[in-house]
Design a protein around this motif. Sequence first.
Motif, mmCIF file in Angstrom:
data_model
loop_
_atom_site.group_PDB
_atom_site.id
_atom_site.type_symbol
_atom_site.label_atom_id
_atom_site.label_comp_id
_atom_site.label_asym_id
_atom_site.label_seq_id
_atom_site.Cartn_x
_atom_site.Cartn_y
_atom_site.Cartn_z
ATOM 1 N N ALA A 37 -7.412 17.517 -5.063
ATOM 2 C CA ALA A 37 -6.716 17.464 -6.297
ATOM 3 C C ALA A 37 -4.979 17.513 -5.683
ATOM 4 N N VAL A 38 -4.720 18.391 -4.909
ATOM 5 C CA VAL A 38 -3.512 18.446 -4.063
ATOM 6 C C VAL A 38 -3.072 17.051 -3.651
ATOM 7 N N SER A 39 -3.940 16.383 -2.817
ATOM 8 C CA SER A 39 -3.503 15.148 -2.316
ATOM 9 C C SER A 39 -3.401 14.054 -3.276
ATOM 10 N N VAL A 40 -4.026 13.979 -4.404
ATOM 11 C CA VAL A 40 -3.764 13.202 -5.532
ATOM 12 C C VAL A 40 -2.584 13.269 -6.015
ATOM 13 N N ALA A 41 -2.270 14.755 -6.316
ATOM 14 C CA ALA A 41 -1.140 14.988 -7.047
ATOM 15 C C ALA A 41 0.041 14.673 -6.232
ATOM 16 N N GLY A 42 0.141 14.756 -5.045
ATOM 17 C CA GLY A 42 1.216 14.542 -3.927
ATOM 18 C C GLY A 42 1.545 13.221 -3.912
ATOM 19 N N THR A 43 0.369 12.303 -4.017
ATOM 20 C CA THR A 43 0.655 10.783 -3.813
ATOM 21 C C THR A 43 1.412 10.263 -4.799
ATOM 22 N N VAL A 44 1.225 10.669 -6.206
ATOM 23 C CA VAL A 44 1.836 10.372 -7.538
ATOM 24 C C VAL A 44 3.444 10.048 -7.231
ATOM 25 N N PRO A 45 3.874 11.140 -7.054
ATOM 26 C CA PRO A 45 5.453 11.152 -6.930
ATOM 27 C C PRO A 45 5.948 10.003 -5.923
ATOM 28 N N SER A 46 5.022 9.793 -4.931
ATOM 29 C CA SER A 46 5.454 8.855 -3.777
ATOM 30 C C SER A 46 5.537 7.616 -4.451
ATOM 31 N N LEU A 47 4.805 7.159 -5.504
ATOM 32 C CA LEU A 47 5.281 5.915 -6.138
ATOM 33 C C LEU A 47 6.506 5.715 -6.720
ATOM 34 N N VAL A 48 7.154 6.462 -6.736
ATOM 35 C CA VAL A 48 8.543 6.442 -7.021
ATOM 36 C C VAL A 48 9.558 6.666 -5.705
ATOM 37 N N LEU A 49 9.340 7.711 -5.193
ATOM 38 C CA LEU A 49 9.967 8.065 -4.051
ATOM 39 C C LEU A 49 10.167 7.122 -3.026
ATOM 40 N N GLY A 79 1.206 10.128 4.309
ATOM 41 C CA GLY A 79 0.075 9.288 3.730
ATOM 42 C C GLY A 79 0.421 7.834 3.450
ATOM 43 N N PRO A 80 1.185 7.506 2.498
ATOM 44 C CA PRO A 80 1.460 6.229 2.111
ATOM 45 C C PRO A 80 2.474 5.534 2.840
ATOM 46 N N ALA A 81 3.485 5.947 3.406
ATOM 47 C CA ALA A 81 4.585 5.445 4.025
ATOM 48 C C ALA A 81 4.252 4.455 5.046
ATOM 49 N N PRO A 82 3.360 4.679 5.867
ATOM 50 C CA PRO A 82 2.964 3.875 7.039
ATOM 51 C C PRO A 82 2.117 2.538 6.546
ATOM 52 N N TRP A 83 1.437 2.864 5.449
ATOM 53 C CA TRP A 83 0.779 1.656 4.909
ATOM 54 C C TRP A 83 1.722 0.467 4.287
ATOM 55 N N VAL A 84 2.826 1.189 3.652
ATOM 56 C CA VAL A 84 4.090 0.213 3.275
ATOM 57 C C VAL A 84 4.551 -0.349 4.301
ATOM 58 N N TYR A 85 5.022 0.351 5.258
ATOM 59 C CA TYR A 85 5.720 -0.235 6.061
ATOM 60 C C TYR A 85 4.965 -1.185 6.916
ATOM 61 N N VAL A 86 3.495 -1.138 7.190
ATOM 62 C CA VAL A 86 2.682 -2.182 7.801
ATOM 63 C C VAL A 86 2.643 -3.325 7.057
#
Length: 538
Positions: free
Chosen positions: A313-325, A394-401
């Motif tokens: 649940a923490v992983s999901v909650a942490g990824t949500v703000p990354s959509l904006v950040l 978690g998300p940033a490397p996928w965006v970069y690639v």
Amino acid sequence: MTTLIRNGKVILLAVFIAFGGFLFGYDMGVISGCLIMPDFIERFGEGPPGSKILTSSRQSIITSVISAGTFIGSLSQSLTSDRLGRRPSLLLWSAIFTVGIAIQTSTDTSLAQLTIGRFVAGLGVGALSAIVPLYNGETVPKRLRGAMLVVYQLQINVGFLASYVIEQGTHTIPGSASWRIPVGLQMLWGLTLLSGMFFLPESPRHLLYTSHPALARRVIAQMNGVPVEDPLVHGIVDELEYGLKMENQGGRAGWKECFSPNARMWYRTLNGMMLQGLQQINGQNFYYYYGDTFFQSAGTPLSPYSIQTILGAVSVAGTVPSLVLIETLGRRNLLLIGAALQAAFALIAGLVGHFTLAPIGTPSARLTPRNKSGGGVLIAFAVLQVFAYSVSWGPAPWVYVGESFPLRARSKCIALATATNWIWNFLGSFFSPRIAAHIGPLILLIFCGILVFAFGYVYLFIPETKGLRLEEIDEMYRTGVKPWKSYNWRPRLFEKAEATDGQGPAQKDVSEEDTGSGLEEKKVDISAQDGQDTHAIL
């Protein structure tokens, strides 16, 4: 709001495609719970009947073999994506994943069959992990590209959480149903993705690249809700063709071009591989794979399944703000902040765990107040580290690639980056339980050191790509700007193009993109870069 409405269909498609990340996350999460289920241990463990155990060696084999498959799958998808197309490739690898799950679920006591099934499923997971950012990067508008690529990591974390929740409900079921149900459900996930692929269009960029302009026009019209003869469709196709021509002047790219000095491709490929590798060995996978076993020594009243559910649940909650950040702080800042926070959390958790936890296997009745309080601190900082990872690494490397390579070499460069992800995933999952068996929580200090190195690497070598079109990213690499100065770097490519066309200052590019105008007046406006308009799918 208007932009979201007009791009609604492509957003739904991007989210659905990212369901491939759900398959990955669920499969990785489900195996950690199986490792401590009594029936699973009795069937696949070592020792006399009734008192079998899963040794660290067997845990390593069961857990890490999928990563061997994902390594091969992530490289193989480059061939299928280029030759068959993005959509058929998704169909093929989804089917392979489903077959692998069927092999696992049908086993009785054969460790060999279980590992073969996990290897075959890994082929599908690895291929999908590369195709998803490839497909999304080619279909999603520039302003939504970062967020939609973050959705892939969000789906991974949702998959982890779903596996923990399901195992929370099944682990008390007597017999093999305790693990067959959560493992077998993956066939449903695979079939869901497989069936949905029949409704997905092929990437218009790939259609044009393979000389199918009529099909490309039809897909673009469908995705934008306009007739095929609409001026918008003609404008987008003209722009895409111009962009493809500029990107592919040297012909089709081979594997050697990924490491060529041309446009600093070697540097870009190395950055993608490094980010994907560091993503897998900074500590979070240790909690995902072996957290159930590790937290048994923490003396908490919560069951290991409950703790894993909390982490999910923490992983999901942490990824949500990354959509904006990801679009506000940027890729580089997010990676730097995430590395610093995770290093601090891993350091504290490792030292506290080493000096306060009881040895693994100590009965709960013999745990001291010091053991229990130390276990609480360890779990708290594990939660903080997983949260920081989910926001950043978690998300940033996928965006970069997904946005760093030109089309002619994109599938191959992404394949190399994702293959690096999986090989380090394999090495980490294989050696972590063996190392932890010898040094316990001090293994977290190793991850702390890796995170310190990751911070230094990002600072020295990873430029900021936020808000840039793909061709502007290419221009930035060609100019050789220092990564720590990339925040203030401004592209000049479109200034030159406009000066040639006599259309005034570069600022006009922005206004034309925002209003959706200027498509027919200026082909180089959008397509030469990214082929993506704020309102159109490309």
